[in-house]
Design an enzyme around this catalytic site. Structure first.
Site, PDB file in Angstrom:
ATOM      1  N   ASP A  17      16.432  40.909   3.563  1.00 13.75           N
ATOM      2  CA  ASP A  17      17.086  41.336   2.332  1.00 13.75           C
ATOM      3  C   ASP A  17      17.019  40.283   1.242  1.00 13.75           C
ATOM      4  OD1 ASP A  17      17.749  43.301   4.164  1.00 13.75           O
ATOM      5  OD2 ASP A  17      19.753  43.596   3.362  1.00 13.75           O
ATOM      6  N   ASP A 126      31.363  42.972   2.104  1.00 19.53           N
ATOM      7  CA  ASP A 126      30.952  41.678   1.581  1.00 19.53           C
ATOM      8  C   ASP A 126      30.709  41.682   0.089  1.00 19.53           C
ATOM      9  OD1 ASP A 126      31.217  40.256   3.909  1.00 19.53           O
ATOM     10  OD2 ASP A 126      29.119  40.431   4.509  1.00 19.53           O
ATOM     11  N   SER A 178      22.467  44.577  13.311  1.00 16.33           N
ATOM     12  CA  SER A 178      22.468  43.407  12.428  1.00 16.33           C
ATOM     13  C   SER A 178      23.486  42.409  12.952  1.00 16.33           C
ATOM     14  CB  SER A 178      22.795  43.809  10.989  1.00 16.33           C
ATOM     15  OG  SER A 178      24.123  44.281  10.895  1.00 16.33           O
TER      16      SER A 178
END
Length: 400
Positions: A17, A126, A178
């Site tokens: 990412d 987040d 993840s």
């Protein structure tokens, strides 16, 4: 290019990412991009990141060791408050984001940057944690959240873009889950874990040994506290980061600290998370045990009523909000006499309190004993019970 943006500081991890984001920022804004890495205990994941960042187009690279600051100024204050969110989450990621974002702001101010950017997705917590910290500490900076701006829809789009732009990342469409790691925990979510019925694969856990395969002999340890902060293990003193690191090693070999929960994200989505928090789990249990002999009953009950609110504020990203800071002042006031030692037995995933002592103990054996004594007049209990029962008698006789 957006008017007025000449330099961006990106919170960079080196994964797919943020590697794609780095390149995308340079192409979209035609400006300098500084890759900033915060070391909060990721270990070997930080290896080679400077070379990778510059190969992806970074104009400058920062790597900052925040482990001591993370544990001393974020983990320990939360543990003084016994902060637990919902079904047992000890806030590992929630506590790491504000310390990462705070230093990112410092780098941005030092570099005279115009904007800060992060790689958090549009469905997660987040993004809120990063951006509330940015807004609290440097409201003049532009905030760039690529996952809310670009046209990419998912991982396959990012992989195709990385291949096209020759971005040095190792990624495939196979994504079992993840992972996020720091000194407090490792979290796992997404992929196969999105089915709340699916058992986590045994080889997923990177930190703790399976309780079934843990050591066959129990281990006793003694944790020492001063004003609610842990300072020693078996009489040996440690810095905050070294303390947590060592306690993690102890807990891991006994399979302590694994949880599998479905939590409520701030954005309104239920999410399954699997966590390994070996040292934090031991620390939380030990701290609560010491409080049982050092805290006044009414102070403890009042403090306990505020724990869910405190934990919620941390989870939601309001670390730098005035209400969290005000609550912290109260929490820390309750810890003035929480000093002493707790003895624990660790065995096959279990952490059991087997002793506690303190120079400030409110526990008096002569009062607690079932044997007769002069400190407590048994006849006093009769009037005490009658007074508390008076309203119940009236209610049941007349009120109904």
């Amino acid at each position: 290019m957006e008017k007025g943006i000449d330099k961006i500081v990106l919170a960079y991890s080196g994964g797919l990412d943020t590697s794609v984001i780095l390149k995308w920022l340079k192409e979209t804004y035609n400006c300098k991009v500084i890759a900033y890495v915060a070391d909060v205990g990721q270990g070997e994941e930080l290896s080679g990141l400077e070379e990778k960042a510059k190969a992806s187009g970074a104009d400058k690279f920062y790597s900052v060791d925040l482990k001591e600051e993370f544990v001393k100024n974020y983990v320990f204050p939360a543990f003084r408050a016994n902060a637990v969110y919902e079904a047992g989450y000890l806030l590992g990621t929630s506590l790491a984001r504000p310390v990462i974002a705070r230093k990112q702001i410092e780098v941005a101010l030092e570099e005279n940057a115009d904007a800060v950017a992060h790689g958090a997705t549009a469905k997660g917590n987040d993004q809120v944690r990063f951006e509330l910290t940015y807004m609290a500490l440097a409201p003049h900076l532009k905030i760039i959240a690529p996952w809310r701006q670009w046209e990419f829809k998912g991982r396959s789009d990012l992989i195709a873009y990385a291949q096209e732009k020759k971005i040095p990342v190792e990624a495939t469409l196979e994504r079992p889950y993840s992972m996020d790691r720091n000194l407090l925990h490792i979290s796992y979510e997404g992929g196969i874990l999105e089915d709340p019925w699916e058992t986590p694969p045994a080889d997923m856990f990177k930190w703790t040994i399976s309780p079934e395969k843990a050591e066959d002999e129990p281990e006793e340890i003694i944790i020492g506290f001063e004003k609610g902060n842990p300072v020693t293990i078996n009489g040996e003193s440690f810095s905050p980061a070294d303390f947590l690191d060592y306690l993690n090693k102890i807990g891991s070999r006994h399979g302590i600290g694994r949880i599998d929960i479905v939590e409520n994200r701030f954005v309104g989505i239920k999410s399954r998370g699997v966590y390994e928090t070996p040292g934090g789990t031991i620390l939380n249990i030990a701290h609560r045990a010491l409080e049982t002999i050092t805290m006044d009953r009414e102070v403890m009950h009042l403090r306990d009523s505020l724990i869910p609110r405190y934990a919620e504020l941390v989870y939601y990203g309001f670390w730098f909000a005035p209400e969290r800071e005000a609550l912290q002042t109260f929490m820390d006031k309750t810890q003035e006499n929480v000093s002493g030692e707790v003895k624990l037995k660790l065995y096959k995933g279990q952490c059991m309190v087997v002793g506690r002592r303190s120079p400030y103990s409110l526990y008096f054996p002569e009062l607690a004993t079932f044997e007769a004594g002069e400190s407590y007049n048994a006849k006093d209990a009769e009037g005490f019970i009658k007074l508390h029962g008076l309203r119940l008698k009236i209610w049941h006789q007349k009120g109904k």
